[in-house]
Design a protein around this motif. Structure first.
Motif, PDB file in Angstrom:
ATOM      1  N   PHE A 272     -27.526  12.623   4.452  1.00 34.91           N
ATOM      2  CA  PHE A 272     -26.619  12.388   5.562  1.00 34.91           C
ATOM      3  C   PHE A 272     -25.169  12.417   5.083  1.00 34.91           C
ATOM      4  O   PHE A 272     -24.875  12.010   3.962  1.00 34.91           O
ATOM      5  CB  PHE A 272     -26.869  11.009   6.183  1.00 34.91           C
ATOM      6  CG  PHE A 272     -28.264  10.791   6.673  1.00 34.91           C
ATOM      7  CD1 PHE A 272     -29.272  10.417   5.795  1.00 34.91           C
ATOM      8  CD2 PHE A 272     -28.570  10.937   8.008  1.00 34.91           C
ATOM      9  CE1 PHE A 272     -30.562  10.207   6.237  1.00 34.91           C
ATOM     10  CE2 PHE A 272     -29.861  10.725   8.470  1.00 34.91           C
ATOM     11  CZ  PHE A 272     -30.851  10.360   7.582  1.00 34.91           C
TER      12      PHE A 272
ATOM     13  N   TYR B 200     -21.527  10.804   6.511  1.00 35.44           N
ATOM     14  CA  TYR B 200     -20.894   9.917   7.472  1.00 35.44           C
ATOM     15  C   TYR B 200     -19.396   9.883   7.214  1.00 35.44           C
ATOM     16  O   TYR B 200     -18.928  10.078   6.099  1.00 35.44           O
ATOM     17  CB  TYR B 200     -21.411   8.483   7.335  1.00 35.44           C
ATOM     18  CG  TYR B 200     -22.840   8.275   7.711  1.00 35.44           C
ATOM     19  CD1 TYR B 200     -23.868   8.369   6.772  1.00 35.44           C
ATOM     20  CD2 TYR B 200     -23.187   7.956   9.029  1.00 35.44           C
ATOM     21  CE1 TYR B 200     -25.180   8.159   7.122  1.00 35.44           C
ATOM     22  CE2 TYR B 200     -24.511   7.745   9.389  1.00 35.44           C
ATOM     23  CZ  TYR B 200     -25.490   7.843   8.424  1.00 35.44           C
ATOM     24  OH  TYR B 200     -26.796   7.632   8.776  1.00 35.44           O
TER      25      TYR B 200
ATOM     26  N   TYR C 111     -26.876  15.781   9.166  1.00 38.08           N
ATOM     27  CA  TYR C 111     -28.166  15.248   8.718  1.00 38.08           C
ATOM     28  C   TYR C 111     -29.024  16.433   8.268  1.00 38.08           C
ATOM     29  O   TYR C 111     -29.213  17.382   9.038  1.00 38.08           O
ATOM     30  CB  TYR C 111     -28.802  14.477   9.868  1.00 38.08           C
ATOM     31  CG  TYR C 111     -30.271  14.140   9.762  1.00 38.08           C
ATOM     32  CD1 TYR C 111     -31.033  14.000  10.918  1.00 38.08           C
ATOM     33  CD2 TYR C 111     -30.902  13.939   8.545  1.00 38.08           C
ATOM     34  CE1 TYR C 111     -32.376  13.673  10.854  1.00 38.08           C
ATOM     35  CE2 TYR C 111     -32.246  13.613   8.477  1.00 38.08           C
ATOM     36  CZ  TYR C 111     -32.979  13.482   9.640  1.00 38.08           C
ATOM     37  OH  TYR C 111     -34.312  13.159   9.580  1.00 38.08           O
TER      38      TYR C 111
ATOM     39  N   ARG D 245     -32.748  17.612   6.399  1.00 38.43           N
ATOM     40  CA  ARG D 245     -34.078  17.254   5.919  1.00 38.43           C
ATOM     41  C   ARG D 245     -34.637  18.460   5.195  1.00 38.43           C
ATOM     42  O   ARG D 245     -34.657  19.560   5.748  1.00 38.43           O
ATOM     43  CB  ARG D 245     -34.994  16.810   7.058  1.00 38.43           C
ATOM     44  CG  ARG D 245     -36.346  16.296   6.551  1.00 38.43           C
ATOM     45  CD  ARG D 245     -37.070  15.485   7.586  1.00 38.43           C
ATOM     46  NE  ARG D 245     -37.487  16.286   8.713  1.00 38.43           N
ATOM     47  CZ  ARG D 245     -37.865  15.780   9.900  1.00 38.43           C
ATOM     48  NH1 ARG D 245     -37.840  14.497  10.087  1.00 38.43           N
ATOM     49  NH2 ARG D 245     -38.241  16.582  10.864  1.00 38.43           N
TER      50      ARG D 245
ATOM     51  N   LEU E   3     -30.491  19.381  10.439  1.00 38.72           N
ATOM     52  CA  LEU E   3     -31.190  18.977  11.658  1.00 38.72           C
ATOM     53  C   LEU E   3     -30.221  18.545  12.750  1.00 38.72           C
ATOM     54  O   LEU E   3     -30.537  18.651  13.928  1.00 38.72           O
ATOM     55  CB  LEU E   3     -32.150  17.820  11.363  1.00 38.72           C
ATOM     56  CG  LEU E   3     -33.474  18.173  10.701  1.00 38.72           C
ATOM     57  CD1 LEU E   3     -34.407  16.976  10.728  1.00 38.72           C
ATOM     58  CD2 LEU E   3     -34.141  19.353  11.397  1.00 38.72           C
ATOM     59  N   ASP E   4     -29.109  18.017  12.343  1.00 31.40           N
ATOM     60  CA  ASP E   4     -28.167  17.498  13.336  1.00 31.40           C
ATOM     61  C   ASP E   4     -26.762  17.537  12.756  1.00 31.40           C
ATOM     62  O   ASP E   4     -26.504  16.900  11.741  1.00 31.40           O
ATOM     63  CB  ASP E   4     -28.542  16.065  13.719  1.00 31.40           C
ATOM     64  CG  ASP E   4     -27.705  15.528  14.887  1.00 31.40           C
ATOM     65  OD1 ASP E   4     -28.061  14.451  15.404  1.00 31.40           O
ATOM     66  OD2 ASP E   4     -26.722  16.179  15.276  1.00 31.40           O
TER      67      ASP E   4
ATOM     68  N   ARG F 270     -36.860   8.765   3.715  1.00 30.35           N
ATOM     69  CA  ARG F 270     -37.052   8.880   5.155  1.00 30.35           C
ATOM     70  C   ARG F 270     -35.706   8.569   5.799  1.00 30.35           C
ATOM     71  O   ARG F 270     -34.849   7.930   5.177  1.00 30.35           O
ATOM     72  CB  ARG F 270     -38.065   7.841   5.663  1.00 30.35           C
ATOM     73  CG  ARG F 270     -39.410   7.849   5.009  1.00 30.35           C
ATOM     74  CD  ARG F 270     -40.253   6.692   5.562  1.00 30.35           C
ATOM     75  NE  ARG F 270     -39.609   5.405   5.344  1.00 30.35           N
ATOM     76  CZ  ARG F 270     -39.700   4.714   4.221  1.00 30.35           C
ATOM     77  NH1 ARG F 270     -40.385   5.180   3.200  1.00 30.35           N
ATOM     78  NH2 ARG F 270     -39.101   3.545   4.100  1.00 30.35           N
ATOM     79  N   PRO F 271     -35.511   8.987   7.073  1.00 31.85           N
ATOM     80  CA  PRO F 271     -34.222   8.704   7.725  1.00 31.85           C
ATOM     81  C   PRO F 271     -33.954   7.214   7.893  1.00 31.85           C
ATOM     82  O   PRO F 271     -32.808   6.794   7.967  1.00 31.85           O
ATOM     83  CB  PRO F 271     -34.373   9.364   9.096  1.00 31.85           C
ATOM     84  CG  PRO F 271     -35.463  10.349   8.935  1.00 31.85           C
ATOM     85  CD  PRO F 271     -36.397   9.798   7.916  1.00 31.85           C
ATOM     86  N   ASP F 272     -35.025   6.401   7.942  1.00 31.28           N
ATOM     87  CA  ASP F 272     -34.805   4.986   8.226  1.00 31.28           C
ATOM     88  C   ASP F 272     -34.607   4.136   6.977  1.00 31.28           C
ATOM     89  O   ASP F 272     -34.612   2.917   7.053  1.00 31.28           O
ATOM     90  CB  ASP F 272     -35.959   4.427   9.075  1.00 31.28           C
ATOM     91  CG  ASP F 272     -37.317   4.647   8.436  1.00 31.28           C
ATOM     92  OD1 ASP F 272     -38.321   4.512   9.150  1.00 31.28           O
ATOM     93  OD2 ASP F 272     -37.366   4.956   7.233  1.00 31.28           O
ATOM     94  N   THR F 273     -34.449   4.766   5.853  1.00 33.74           N
ATOM     95  CA  THR F 273     -34.113   4.042   4.623  1.00 33.74           C
ATOM     96  C   THR F 273     -33.096   4.875   3.868  1.00 33.74           C
ATOM     97  O   THR F 273     -33.455   5.846   3.204  1.00 33.74           O
ATOM     98  CB  THR F 273     -35.358   3.817   3.743  1.00 33.74           C
ATOM     99  OG1 THR F 273     -36.388   3.204   4.523  1.00 33.74           O
ATOM    100  CG2 THR F 273     -35.031   2.922   2.556  1.00 33.74           C
ATOM    101  N   GLN F 274     -31.844   4.509   3.994  1.00 32.41           N
ATOM    102  CA  GLN F 274     -30.787   5.331   3.436  1.00 32.41           C
ATOM    103  C   GLN F 274     -30.081   4.604   2.295  1.00 32.41           C
ATOM    104  O   GLN F 274     -29.779   3.416   2.402  1.00 32.41           O
ATOM    105  CB  GLN F 274     -29.761   5.689   4.523  1.00 32.41           C
ATOM    106  CG  GLN F 274     -30.366   6.489   5.660  1.00 32.41           C
ATOM    107  CD  GLN F 274     -29.354   6.850   6.716  1.00 32.41           C
ATOM    108  OE1 GLN F 274     -28.189   7.067   6.415  1.00 32.41           O
ATOM    109  NE2 GLN F 274     -29.799   6.932   7.957  1.00 32.41           N
TER     110      GLN F 274
ATOM    111  N   PHE G  30     -26.671   4.796   0.191  1.00 32.51           N
ATOM    112  CA  PHE G  30     -25.337   5.367   0.305  1.00 32.51           C
ATOM    113  C   PHE G  30     -24.687   5.562  -1.056  1.00 32.51           C
ATOM    114  O   PHE G  30     -24.872   4.751  -1.975  1.00 32.51           O
ATOM    115  CB  PHE G  30     -24.438   4.447   1.140  1.00 32.51           C
ATOM    116  CG  PHE G  30     -24.674   4.554   2.624  1.00 32.51           C
ATOM    117  CD1 PHE G  30     -25.810   4.025   3.209  1.00 32.51           C
ATOM    118  CD2 PHE G  30     -23.743   5.189   3.432  1.00 32.51           C
ATOM    119  CE1 PHE G  30     -26.021   4.122   4.571  1.00 32.51           C
ATOM    120  CE2 PHE G  30     -23.933   5.285   4.799  1.00 32.51           C
ATOM    121  CZ  PHE G  30     -25.074   4.748   5.366  1.00 32.51           C
ATOM    122  N   GLY G  31     -23.892   6.627  -1.140  1.00 31.63           N
ATOM    123  CA  GLY G  31     -23.046   6.821  -2.296  1.00 31.63           C
ATOM    124  C   GLY G  31     -21.790   5.974  -2.173  1.00 31.63           C
ATOM    125  O   GLY G  31     -21.579   5.318  -1.155  1.00 31.63           O
TER     126      GLY G  31
END
Lengths: 112, 112
Positions: free
Chosen positions: B33, B35, B48, B50, B55-56, B97-101, B103-104
């Motif tokens: 991702f 942001y 985003y 995958r 995907l987005d 997975r998308p629900d566990t990110q 971050f840098g």
């Protein structure tokens, strides 16, 4: 589109007081995550909630997922100065490609 | 301890210049991702991926921003031409997975 709102936007507490932030989604979620961002830092994954009504604890932090899976809360008991930061919830909408939407965040300041 | 790395950590540039930010996801993570975080807008999803496929990117200004994953170890975000309103902290995150990110540390961009 999906919106995830958090209240309050800011909170100042005296060290030792409790703190709660609330997260509300405009749509039903498949799961929700909570992140903490220290000042000048990056968001750090704290926890994920999946089941309706689920409650999880991490030491002084209690996370709850609403029965309707549209809201969540994070409660900190007896805040410490190390709790300072911004707390974000992030919701995954049911269906689709699992789009994650971050909440607006609650900035916590703890006064020693 | 595996971490997401981002370069550069800080970038100051003049309006109209091209900016390239790089991210090395955690090995084995197939979701990536980008942001953007500002005081006014909070944490905004720009792109985003995958399995390296976009995907987005609905949150990304298409006329000046582009995001790519030339290989599994590198994600890039380019701004051309840059504008002062692009000044922000840009985070890359990866996850299994998308629900566990994860971050840098972010790239703090200032466009003069």
């Amino acid at each position: 589109g999906q919106q995830v709102m958090q209240i309050p936007q800011y909170q100042h507490v005296q060290e030792g007081e409790d703190f709660t932030t609330y997260c509300n989604s405009s749509t039903t979620l498949s799961n929700i995550q909570w992140y903490k961002q220290r000042p000048g830092g990056h968001p750090v994954f704290l926890i994920q909630l999946v089941k309706s009504g689920e409650v999880k604890k991490q030491k002084r932090l209690t996370f709850q997922f609403g029965e309707a899976k549209k809201n969540s809360s994070l409660h900190i008991t007896a805040t410490q100065t190390t709790d300072v930061g911004t707390y974000f919830c992030a919701g995954v909408k049911s269906g689709g490609y699992q789009k994650v939407t971050f909440g607006t965040g609650t900035k916590l300041q703890v006064i020693p | 301890d595996a971490r997401v790395t981002q370069t550069p950590r800080h970038k100051v540039t003049e309006m109209g210049q091209e900016v390239t930010m790089r991210c090395q996801p955690i090995l084995g993570h197939n979701t990536v991702f980008w942001y953007r975080q500002t005081m006014m807008q909070g944490l905004e999803l720009l792109a985003y991926f995958r399995n390296r496929a976009p995907l987005d990117d609905s949150g990304m200004p298409k006329d000046r921003f582009s995001a790519e994953m030339p290989d599994a170890t590198l994600a890039t975000l380019k701004i051309q031409p840059s504008e002062p309103r692009d000044s922000a902290v840009y985070f890359c995150a990866s996850g299994p997975r998308p629900d566990t990110q994860y971050f840098g540390p972010g790239t703090r961009l200032t466009v003069l």
